[in-house]
Design a protein around this motif. Structure first.
Motif, short mmCIF file in Angstrom:
data_model
loop_
_atom_site.label_atom_id
_atom_site.label_comp_id
_atom_site.label_asym_id
_atom_site.label_seq_id
_atom_site.Cartn_x
_atom_site.Cartn_y
_atom_site.Cartn_z
N GLY A 135 0.82 -1.20 0.00
CA GLY A 135 0.00 0.00 0.00
C GLY A 135 0.85 1.25 0.00
N GLU A 136 0.26 2.36 -0.41
CA GLU A 136 0.97 3.62 -0.46
C GLU A 136 0.99 4.29 0.90
OE1 GLU A 136 -0.47 6.21 -3.52
OE2 GLU A 136 -0.23 4.68 -5.08
N ILE A 137 2.14 4.87 1.24
CA ILE A 137 2.27 5.70 2.43
C ILE A 137 2.03 7.16 2.03
CG2 ILE A 137 3.84 6.55 4.22
CD1 ILE A 137 5.30 3.83 4.02
N SER A 138 2.64 7.54 0.92
CA SER A 138 2.47 8.87 0.33
C SER A 138 2.69 8.73 -1.16
CB SER A 138 3.46 9.86 0.95
OG SER A 138 4.79 9.51 0.60
N GLU A 139 2.73 9.83 -1.87
CA GLU A 139 2.86 9.78 -3.33
C GLU A 139 4.12 9.05 -3.78
OE1 GLU A 139 3.56 13.05 -6.77
OE2 GLU A 139 1.88 13.44 -5.42
N ASP A 140 5.21 9.15 -3.01
CA ASP A 140 6.47 8.54 -3.44
C ASP A 140 7.03 7.51 -2.45
OD1 ASP A 140 7.15 10.31 -1.47
OD2 ASP A 140 8.63 11.41 -2.64
N ARG A 141 6.19 7.08 -1.51
CA ARG A 141 6.61 6.07 -0.54
C ARG A 141 5.52 5.01 -0.41
NH1 ARG A 141 6.75 9.17 4.47
NH2 ARG A 141 7.60 7.34 5.48
N ALA A 142 5.94 3.75 -0.27
CA ALA A 142 4.99 2.65 -0.15
C ALA A 142 5.48 1.67 0.90
CB ALA A 142 4.82 1.96 -1.50
N LEU A 159 9.31 -10.47 -2.84
CA LEU A 159 9.85 -9.18 -2.42
C LEU A 159 10.43 -8.43 -3.62
CD1 LEU A 159 10.32 -7.19 -0.19
CD2 LEU A 159 12.35 -8.47 0.48
N GLN A 160 11.13 -9.12 -4.51
CA GLN A 160 11.68 -8.47 -5.70
C GLN A 160 10.57 -7.97 -6.60
OE1 GLN A 160 15.08 -7.83 -6.11
NE2 GLN A 160 14.16 -6.41 -7.56
N ASP A 161 9.47 -8.72 -6.69
CA ASP A 161 8.32 -8.27 -7.47
C ASP A 161 7.77 -6.96 -6.91
OD1 ASP A 161 6.21 -9.10 -9.59
OD2 ASP A 161 4.99 -8.64 -7.82
N ALA A 162 7.65 -6.88 -5.59
CA ALA A 162 7.16 -5.65 -4.97
C ALA A 162 8.10 -4.48 -5.25
CB ALA A 162 7.00 -5.84 -3.46
N ILE A 163 9.39 -4.73 -5.14
CA ILE A 163 10.39 -3.69 -5.41
C ILE A 163 10.26 -3.21 -6.86
CG2 ILE A 163 12.88 -3.25 -5.69
CD1 ILE A 163 13.26 -5.26 -3.30
N ASP A 164 10.21 -4.15 -7.80
CA ASP A 164 10.13 -3.80 -9.22
C ASP A 164 8.86 -3.03 -9.55
OD1 ASP A 164 12.54 -5.12 -9.53
OD2 ASP A 164 11.63 -6.94 -10.41
N ARG A 165 7.72 -3.45 -8.98
CA ARG A 165 6.45 -2.76 -9.25
C ARG A 165 6.50 -1.32 -8.75
NH1 ARG A 165 2.16 -6.27 -10.74
NH2 ARG A 165 2.71 -8.45 -10.43
N HIS A 166 7.05 -1.12 -7.55
CA HIS A 166 7.08 0.24 -7.00
C HIS A 166 8.12 1.11 -7.70
CE1 HIS A 166 4.01 -0.19 -4.04
NE2 HIS A 166 4.52 -1.36 -3.67
N ARG A 167 9.22 0.53 -8.09
CA ARG A 167 10.22 1.28 -8.85
C ARG A 167 9.62 1.76 -10.17
NH1 ARG A 167 14.81 -2.13 -8.79
NH2 ARG A 167 15.60 -1.05 -6.98
N ALA A 168 8.85 0.88 -10.85
CA ALA A 168 8.21 1.24 -12.11
C ALA A 168 7.19 2.36 -11.95
CB ALA A 168 7.55 0.01 -12.73
N LYS A 169 6.57 2.46 -10.76
CA LYS A 169 5.60 3.52 -10.47
C LYS A 169 6.27 4.84 -10.13
CE LYS A 169 1.86 0.78 -8.39
NZ LYS A 169 1.12 0.59 -7.14
N GLY A 170 7.59 4.84 -9.98
CA GLY A 170 8.30 6.06 -9.61
C GLY A 170 8.40 6.26 -8.11
N CYS A 171 8.13 5.22 -7.36
CA CYS A 171 8.24 5.28 -5.91
C CYS A 171 9.71 5.48 -5.52
CB CYS A 171 7.70 3.98 -5.33
SG CYS A 171 7.45 3.98 -3.57
N LEU A 172 9.96 6.29 -4.49
CA LEU A 172 11.32 6.58 -4.06
C LEU A 172 11.78 5.71 -2.90
CD1 LEU A 172 11.29 10.48 -4.26
CD2 LEU A 172 12.01 8.84 -6.00
#
Length: 150
Positions: A52-59, A80-93
């Motif tokens: 889930g999202e914490i803020s626009e650029d944090r999850a 865990l790598q899938d979660a990392i890759d999905r959030h990186r693709a979304k522009g999550c920091l």
């Protein structure tokens, strides 16, 4: 094996989710505002995670769990790598994890995937866990917060 987001109206794998967090109330509250992903192999659900999202650029990632018969095959790391890759693709920091009742082995998995300990909430689970397993200054009953910069 494939990892996919559960479809709208599809029941989440509660048996697995409750392996990662023994409080059904907490799991249901995560699912109200987060996304659940499952790993499938041989027509069975073999693992899951919730994010889930914490803020626009944090999850945050919750409830990484692997079915007992499938443990030791690297599925936790794939999830865990899938979660990392999905959030990186979304522009999550940043991606965060709270260990909950995770084992020291899961903590090692998170660190292998590049997470660092961001804080420890002492005695978070005192009411639920009486064991006092100690490693590297951390009690298993503590809530360990980790973060990974993406």
């Amino acid at each position: 094996m494939r990892i996919r987001k559960i479809a709208p109206g599809e029941a989440p794998p509660m048996v697995l989710l409750l392996l990662a967090d023994p409080s059904e109330e907490t799991v249901v509250s995560y699912l109200d505002t987060a996304e659940c992903f499952i790993a499938e192999a041989d027509d069975a659900v073999v693992g899951t995670y919730v994010t889930g999202e914490i803020s626009e650029d944090r999850a945050e990632v919750f409830n990484i769990a692997v079915a007992e018969a499938w443990q030791g095959r690297g599925i936790g790391r794939m999830l865990l790598q899938d979660a990392i890759d999905r959030h990186r693709a979304k522009g999550c920091l940043e991606l965060h994890i709270g260990t909950g009742n995770s084992s020291i082995g899961q903590l090692a998995l998170y660190q292998k995937c590049g997470f660092r300990i961001d804080g420890v909430i002492k005695d978070f689970f005192t009411d639920n866990y009486e064991g006092k397993i100690h490693e590297n200054g951390i009690w298993c009953r503590d809530m360990i917060r980790l973060v990974k910069v993406l």
